[in-house]
Design a protein around this motif. Sequence first.
Motif, short mmCIF file in Angstrom:
data_model
loop_
_atom_site.label_atom_id
_atom_site.label_comp_id
_atom_site.label_asym_id
_atom_site.label_seq_id
_atom_site.Cartn_x
_atom_site.Cartn_y
_atom_site.Cartn_z
N TRP A 451 29.65 -98.66 80.59
CA TRP A 451 28.31 -99.07 80.17
C TRP A 451 27.31 -98.16 80.88
CZ3 TRP A 451 24.16 -100.65 83.12
CH2 TRP A 451 23.06 -101.15 82.42
N VAL A 452 26.29 -97.74 80.15
CA VAL A 452 25.33 -96.78 80.70
C VAL A 452 23.94 -97.42 80.75
CG1 VAL A 452 24.25 -94.52 80.41
CG2 VAL A 452 26.67 -94.84 79.82
N ASN A 453 23.31 -97.31 81.88
CA ASN A 453 21.94 -97.80 82.04
C ASN A 453 20.99 -96.74 81.50
OD1 ASN A 453 19.53 -98.95 82.77
ND2 ASN A 453 19.87 -98.77 84.99
N ASP A 454 20.82 -96.74 80.17
CA ASP A 454 20.00 -95.70 79.57
C ASP A 454 18.57 -96.15 79.34
OD1 ASP A 454 20.42 -97.54 77.60
OD2 ASP A 454 21.47 -96.19 76.23
N GLY A 455 18.19 -97.28 79.96
CA GLY A 455 16.82 -97.77 79.78
C GLY A 455 16.08 -97.95 81.08
N ASP A 456 16.59 -97.38 82.15
CA ASP A 456 15.95 -97.52 83.46
C ASP A 456 15.74 -98.99 83.80
OD1 ASP A 456 14.94 -96.60 85.87
OD2 ASP A 456 12.87 -96.56 85.12
#
Length: 766
Positions: A451-456
């Motif tokens: 899972w990637v925290n691509d929304g800060d």
Amino acid sequence: MPKKRSGGGLSATQQAAKFLGVSVLSGAVLAGIALPAFGALGLAAKGSVESFDELPANLKTPPLSQRTTILDAKGSQIATVYSRDRTVVDLKSISPYMQKAIVAIEDSRFYEHGAVDLKGVLRALNKNVQSSGVSQGASTLTQQYVKNVFVEEAGDDPTKVAQATQQTIGRKIRELKYAIQVEEELGKKKILENYLNITFFGEQAYGVEAASQRYFSKHAKNLTLPEAALLAGIVQSPSRYDPVNDEAEATKRRNTVLQRMAEVGDISAAESAKAQEAPLGLKVTQPKNGCITAVQGASFFCKYVERVFLSDPVFGKTKEERAKVWNQGGLTIRTTLDPQSQSSVQDSLKDHVYKSDKVAAAATLVEPGTGKILGMGQSKPYGYGKNETEYNYSVNAAMGGSNYGFPTGSTFKPFVAAAALEEGRPANQTYSAPYEMPYPETVQTCSGKPWVNDGDYKLENESESEHGPYALRKAMEMSVNTYFVQMLSDIGMCPVVKMTDALGVVQGNGAKVPEVPSSMTLGSTGLSPLTMASAYAAFASRGMYCTPIAIESITQTVGGTKKSLEVPKSTCSRAMSEKTADTVNTLLSGVVDSGTGQQAGLSGRANAGKTGTTDERKNAWFVGYTPNLSGAVWVGSATQKVKMTNISIGGVYHGQVYGGDTPGPIWRDAMTGALSGKEAPEFNLVTIPGNERDHDDEDEDDRGDNNDNDGDNGDDGFIGGLLTNGTTTGTTSGSTGGDTPTPGFSFPDGLFQGQSNGNGNGGRRG
């Protein structure tokens, strides 16, 4: 000599010959006696007469549908359910007055003729010709019984019922042939017994026993002469002669029966006259059909039992097979419901939450080690009126509950801790746990694709004073959001998935919990109270998870014979090691001793639990247990539209609702009553090294009082909207507990949102 049978009459062959002779020589017999005149109703024989010999030889008699009785674990009745309110009884259990009355008015020559009463046919023909219509029929009791069998077999299918009662010559021929068979095989007494058990007496009562109970609140064997005459008179037209709605018409009909009984010599003229002067003497018992009539607030549990029966393959391979058995009835279902526990659940809910409140509460109690559901209730009663509902907030959608369940907040955190312990993390695991932090850039999943925290995305704790470092026990007691996010980042999501799978944790819609951080740490995904109570029961039973069960045993009565049915069994399996369970029990004992759950703590017995409060305080939870009982309590809005701030619940004002101060006391009181008089075993607590205070500069006066600054830290303190697959979106976490529902999507009243999705924190302290 021709073959005779009891009661007189001709042999089957002679019956058929005479019947066919009459029908051939005089079509008017069938068309004008047994049926209305052709001209009157436009009936015709064309295409409707089957060859007598081609008809099946045997009448297939379906088992009579009867009421089903649902019992609690002690054998007391919870409710009765039925498609036909009927209790089959032997002829010896039916008043002799009733037997004579029904014969006198329906077929006075019953014991003299065979299946067909030729004298009756001629008499009826004569009267019908004189009246130019159908003033009298010629059906014998045996024929009427056969017709009722066809109607019973049709069930509630209107098309089949119409076919079973249609005024055609073909049906009449079938009826007569089977009547001949029945006369040969059963004899008069058995035919009379069957007729009195199958026929409809109005007011939802099928069979004389149910009718006797309905109109006079007594058994059929105790019917008096006037009472028996009244019931016998109803049969011809249950709506016209309904004594409840038309006493005068019913009285007139009863007296007709009494007069006829005197005419045929069953009673004297004096007895008839005296009985005709008697009042009807009704003592009506209102129909009590269905779970809505259940006692002790057990309507929702009753419906759950019904759903189990209709959905579990153990009761039939297909949905249709299971429904057929259920509708046939005659079942005695002993359930797991403990009356003491159920009473305690209902009393606690009633004391703490009013049915008229803007929010509702649901509570479920489960026995660790067996999976038995001991109590299930909610604040809004079962029904369809104001402040009532047919939805069971305690269970999943497939069993009549919420479409999605309800976000659980920080009550999910013990699953993360158990997963970490199973992975070998120490019981005194320490993380920096700052007040606020960005979410890790990546978190591993079971698929291998992180899972990637691509929304800060960011998250925070309940208050700025909450910052680490913290060890596990203190983090659990205070429900520190950032701690458990760091723990999840450390172990990855797959161990948590494995743990929740082992504990039977699924969303309210039956789907697996999504592999996203808000679901895997801070409970933004909707679950049901039954799911949570069953999962926590595994901690209580030292790591053994048992699937929930509601049914102990079932017996079915068919044709006077009782048989036992197989019932679903709980499946128990090891979800975690005993050491892990003992450690979690130690951690959660601290929550009720000195953490956010102090208001839920029980006196005089070992207990443990966890609080939970979600975004904008739309849901509050307490899930806890003792070694011998587990329970979950949810408080919130079914539509997820009510924010529990500045709100009155159960007459108590709350500036802000927490899991500890509202669900907690409900759980405490429900558990206290349920466990009263029961043994108080201890947990196998463990020693956790270095369990000194983790945050020495913390002002302890601000902790553990369960006032507005305590609770289940964490439920609203995480990103509630990090779900993937387009279900949620998020931007920032800016404020504590900010809730952002799925963009552009809301649920109408009566449906449950059940998902806490948004940009704000996933959970607050409870």
